[in-house]
Scaffold this active site. Structure first.
Site, PDB file in Angstrom:
ATOM      1  N   GLU A 275      67.941  19.076  24.227  1.00 60.48           N
ATOM      2  CA  GLU A 275      67.291  18.105  24.466  1.00 60.48           C
ATOM      3  C   GLU A 275      67.184  17.449  22.965  1.00 60.48           C
ATOM      4  OE1 GLU A 275      65.379  18.084  28.668  1.00 60.48           O
ATOM      5  OE2 GLU A 275      63.975  18.421  26.936  1.00 60.48           O
ATOM      6  N   ASN A 291      66.229  23.748  27.298  1.00 56.00           N
ATOM      7  CA  ASN A 291      66.057  24.538  28.428  1.00 56.00           C
ATOM      8  C   ASN A 291      67.133  25.549  28.919  1.00 56.00           C
ATOM      9  OD1 ASN A 291      63.835  22.773  29.238  1.00 56.00           O
ATOM     10  ND2 ASN A 291      65.199  21.077  29.487  1.00 56.00           N
ATOM     11  N   ARG A 293      68.412  27.243  31.316  1.00 57.08           N
ATOM     12  CA  ARG A 293      68.501  27.357  32.461  1.00 57.08           C
ATOM     13  C   ARG A 293      69.460  26.275  33.113  1.00 57.08           C
ATOM     14  NH1 ARG A 293      65.630  22.735  33.908  1.00 57.08           N
ATOM     15  NH2 ARG A 293      63.799  22.510  32.706  1.00 57.08           N
TER      16      ARG A 293
HETATM   17  P1  ADP Z   1      65.175  18.980  33.833  1.00 58.92           P
HETATM   18  O1  ADP Z   1      64.938  19.278  32.389  1.00 58.92           O
HETATM   19  O2  ADP Z   1      65.999  19.728  34.583  1.00 58.92           O
HETATM   20  O3  ADP Z   1      65.196  17.284  34.161  1.00 58.92           O
HETATM   21  P2  ADP Z   1      62.037  19.285  34.790  1.00 58.92           P
HETATM   22  O4  ADP Z   1      62.001  18.955  33.219  1.00 58.92           O
HETATM   23  O5  ADP Z   1      62.427  18.162  35.318  1.00 58.92           O
HETATM   24  O6  ADP Z   1      63.707  19.551  34.568  1.00 58.92           O
HETATM   25  O7  ADP Z   1      61.966  20.460  35.536  1.00 58.92           O
HETATM   26  C1  ADP Z   1      62.560  20.856  36.496  1.00 58.92           C
HETATM   27  C2  ADP Z   1      61.656  21.450  37.337  1.00 58.92           C
HETATM   28  O8  ADP Z   1      60.848  22.663  36.888  1.00 58.92           O
HETATM   29  C3  ADP Z   1      60.712  20.313  37.927  1.00 58.92           C
HETATM   30  O9  ADP Z   1      60.400  20.919  39.196  1.00 58.92           O
HETATM   31  C4  ADP Z   1      59.427  20.750  36.911  1.00 58.92           C
HETATM   32  O10 ADP Z   1      58.321  20.552  37.820  1.00 58.92           O
HETATM   33  C5  ADP Z   1      59.589  22.369  37.002  1.00 58.92           C
HETATM   34  N1  ADP Z   1      59.055  22.784  35.602  1.00 58.92           N
HETATM   35  C6  ADP Z   1      59.716  22.645  34.410  1.00 58.92           C
HETATM   36  N2  ADP Z   1      58.820  23.395  33.483  1.00 58.92           N
HETATM   37  C7  ADP Z   1      57.902  23.717  34.117  1.00 58.92           C
HETATM   38  C8  ADP Z   1      56.676  24.572  33.503  1.00 58.92           C
HETATM   39  N3  ADP Z   1      56.606  24.864  32.395  1.00 58.92           N
HETATM   40  N4  ADP Z   1      55.661  24.956  34.460  1.00 58.92           N
HETATM   41  C9  ADP Z   1      56.038  24.510  35.738  1.00 58.92           C
HETATM   42  N5  ADP Z   1      57.138  23.755  36.141  1.00 58.92           N
HETATM   43  C10 ADP Z   1      57.980  23.458  35.439  1.00 58.92           C
HETATM   44  P1  ADP Z   2      58.968  18.890  28.327  1.00 60.39           P
HETATM   45  O1  ADP Z   2      59.236  20.237  27.995  1.00 60.39           O
HETATM   46  O2  ADP Z   2      57.943  18.550  29.281  1.00 60.39           O
HETATM   47  O3  ADP Z   2      60.356  18.540  29.173  1.00 60.39           O
HETATM   48  P2  ADP Z   2      59.759  17.572  25.946  1.00 60.39           P
HETATM   49  O4  ADP Z   2      59.349  18.174  24.563  1.00 60.39           O
HETATM   50  O5  ADP Z   2      61.348  17.905  26.308  1.00 60.39           O
HETATM   51  O6  ADP Z   2      58.792  17.909  27.030  1.00 60.39           O
HETATM   52  O7  ADP Z   2      59.538  16.132  25.986  1.00 60.39           O
HETATM   53  C1  ADP Z   2      59.554  15.260  27.221  1.00 60.39           C
HETATM   54  C2  ADP Z   2      59.760  13.929  26.968  1.00 60.39           C
HETATM   55  O8  ADP Z   2      58.632  13.379  25.997  1.00 60.39           O
HETATM   56  C3  ADP Z   2      61.209  13.390  26.176  1.00 60.39           C
HETATM   57  O9  ADP Z   2      62.034  13.160  27.039  1.00 60.39           O
HETATM   58  C4  ADP Z   2      60.610  12.159  25.444  1.00 60.39           C
HETATM   59  O10 ADP Z   2      60.520  10.891  26.349  1.00 60.39           O
HETATM   60  C5  ADP Z   2      58.955  12.462  25.107  1.00 60.39           C
HETATM   61  N1  ADP Z   2      58.954  13.152  23.923  1.00 60.39           N
HETATM   62  C6  ADP Z   2      59.092  14.297  23.529  1.00 60.39           C
HETATM   63  N2  ADP Z   2      58.816  14.502  22.001  1.00 60.39           N
HETATM   64  C7  ADP Z   2      58.593  13.003  21.681  1.00 60.39           C
HETATM   65  C8  ADP Z   2      58.565  12.766  20.302  1.00 60.39           C
HETATM   66  N3  ADP Z   2      58.181  13.393  19.241  1.00 60.39           N
HETATM   67  N4  ADP Z   2      58.342  11.399  20.204  1.00 60.39           N
HETATM   68  C9  ADP Z   2      58.640  10.667  21.067  1.00 60.39           C
HETATM   69  N5  ADP Z   2      58.636  10.751  22.223  1.00 60.39           N
HETATM   70  C10 ADP Z   2      58.522  12.341  22.693  1.00 60.39           C
HETATM   71 MG    MG Z   3      62.376  18.441  27.962  1.00 59.90          MG
END
Ligand code: ADP
Ligand code: ADP
Ligand code: MG
Length: 454
Positions: A275, A291, A293
């Site tokens: 990402e 990710n 997976r």
């Molecule tokens: P994607 O990146 O595939 O869009 P999401 O971030 O939406 O995935 O997460 C996919 C699924 O896994 C969702 O149901 C989300 O709630 C769950 N999920 C992701 N990371 C975690 C975590 N660290 N703990 C619990 N649930 C998680």
């Molecule tokens: P998660 O593990 O919950 O998916 P991410 O690090 O992928 O967390 O971030 C989730 C979302 O938060 C991103 O898709 C973006 O919208 C926002 N985000 C994350 N990092 C930043 C950043 N440094 N500045 C602005 N927005 C961010």
């Molecule tokens: Mg993410």
């Protein structure tokens, strides 16, 4: 050693998706399910089903011993973890391998290295992939956080290294907010993820979320182009597209090559997603996380490349080398996915379970609906709210949006509130049609354009 019988340690639409892929490969399946999911579509479709415990996920879908026992009892030799639950749990992957079984995913050490978000930043830096300016590794104290933030510049984002699903993220606009938020974030991360480790990034305002799908066999890795997931609510994806209409060819090449460089540098095995945030103004991309997976939105990539990502990850886990080189992966047209959740968009996205009284799905070559629903199905209240994903393909983005609007008109799910009305409005919205969006677009847009109740 090809897989002889695959156990699915997940539920919902992704369990159905994995059963279908295994069937396509001629591999028998075992669906591991909680007591609440005995009536699920995946259970009905799989060759065998095993009860792994009570509804509460900690006692079933997160219960490593119960899942390993289910595999032993049914003579399954491989486990697919889906997404969420144990899919990014290195200890689970290790336990599967220690039991002499195949984990359909990366090696446990790859999951530990890349699943930890601060460690993944370091791996990216080593592979010369640009990251968001931020702390050097973890922030160990409030003082260290203040020093790092004054170097990075406010506003800063405090992130849980073990976080995911849009949770465990806080924004500090200044030092006094930072002082308060660091200890709050640490406590919350400890409670939610069992790990209080934090790191920090500069907030990139109005960036796009662009991610790159990769496939690797441990030696070789290729990308399958990018997806754009900028339409988010509470940092969770709502609507996803492939490819991103915001990138020109050289930007696309740069971001996809960054992803492959990182995947190759760790000898990545299986399907994974890197990402990035993409800044329209500068044209720069910044790695945020990987990710390790299959992802919820993988179908849009399948629609534009013709590659069955789930089948490929099962083949790779069975020991087959990657079946294509980079030049074999080509991009055709445009695809969009709408996440259909059991939530009421006219009432602050309140989730609500229910019984599916009527289900009507649009049928056309360019439409796909990945779901676990059937008429009469009782959606259980214990799990996340995703009911299905409506996916369309078209020769170009405008046609794909038109086809999505039409497909949404043809989709009926009676018996509970869903996010279909939200998507109908999004498919009409001018800024979306002109692709004038970023990750902070949707929430204020929803304030200004409340979704009518149905
Ligand atoms: P994607 O990146 O595939 O869009 P999401 O971030 O939406 O995935 O997460 C996919 C699924 O896994 C969702 O149901 C989300 O709630 C769950 N999920 C992701 N990371 C975690 C975590 N660290 N703990 C619990 N649930 C998680
Ligand atoms: P998660 O593990 O919950 O998916 P991410 O690090 O992928 O967390 O971030 C989730 C979302 O938060 C991103 O898709 C973006 O919208 C926002 N985000 C994350 N990092 C930043 C950043 N440094 N500045 C602005 N927005 C961010
Ligand atoms: Mg993410």
């Amino acid at each position: 050693m090809a897989i002889k019988k695959l156990l699915i340690a997940n539920r919902g639409e992704i369990a159905v998706r994995v059963v279908r892929a295994a069937q396509g490969l001629g591999i028998p399946t075992v669906q591991a399910h909680s007591m609440a999911d005995a009536d699920s579509l995946a259970v009905k479709m799989a060759d065998e089903a095993v009860d792994i415990g009570p509804p509460h996920a900690a006692k079933s879908y997160l219960n490593i011993d119960a899942i390993l026992k289910a595999a032993r009892d049914t003579n399954a030799d491989a486990i697919h973890p889906g997404y969420g639950f144990l899919s990014e749990n290195a200890a689970f992957a290790q336990a599967v391998e220690d039991a002499g079984l195949i984990f359909v995913g990366p090696r446990p050490e790859t999951i530990s290295r890349l699943g930890d978000k601060a460690a993944a930043r370091e791996a990216a830096e080593t592979a010369k992939v640009p990251t968001v300016p931020g702390s050097d590794g973890l922030i160990e104290s409030t003082e260290a956080a203040k020093d790092a933030a004054s170097r990075i510049g406010y506003p800063v984002m405090i992130k849980a290294s073990a976080g995911g699903g849009g949770r465990g993220i806080k924004i500090a606009e200044n030092e006094s907010q930072l002082e308060k938020l660091v200890s709050e974030a640490r406590n919350e991360a400890q409670a939610a993820f069992g790990n209080g480790a934090l790191y920090m990034e500069k907030v990139i305002r109005n960036a796009r979320h662009i991610e790159v799908q990769v496939l690797g066999d441990g030696v070789n890795a290729v990308h399958c182009f990018e997806r754009e997931c900028s339409l988010q609510r509470r940092r969770q994806k709502v609507w996803e597209e492939a490819p991103s209409a915001a990138l020109n060819d050289s930007q696309r090449k740069a971001i996809c090559e960054s992803a492959v460089a990182l995947a190759r540098s760790v000898g990545y095995r299986g399907a994974g997603t890197l990402e990035f945030l993409f800044d329209d103004a500068s044209g720069e991309h910044y790695f945020i996380e990987m990710n390790t997976r299959i992802q919820v939105e993988h179908p849009v990539t399948e629609m534009i490349t013709g590659i069955d990502l789930v089948a490929e990850m099962i083949r790779i886990a069975g020991g087959e080398p990657l079946r294509f080189q980079q030049s074999d992966v080509t991009l055709n047209g445009h695809a969009i996915e709408c996440r259909i959740n059991a939530e009421d968009p006219s009432n602050n996205f309140m989730p609500g379970p229910g019984v599916i009284d009527r289900l009507s799905v649009p049928a056309a070559d360019h439409v796909r609906f990945d779901t676990m629903l059937y008429e009469g199905y009782q959606v259980p209240p214990f799990y996340d709210s995703l009911l299905g994903k409506l996916i369309v393909h078209g020769p170009d983005r405008q046609t794909a949006i038109d086809r999505m609007a039409e497909a949404l008109e043809g989709l009926t799910i009676d018996g509970l509130k869903t996010t279909i009305p939200l998507h109908r409005e999004l498919a009409k919205a001018a800024p979306i049609r002109s692709n004038d969006i970023h990750t902070q677009f949707l929430e204020p847009w929803l304030e200004a354009n409340p979704i009518p109740s149905e």
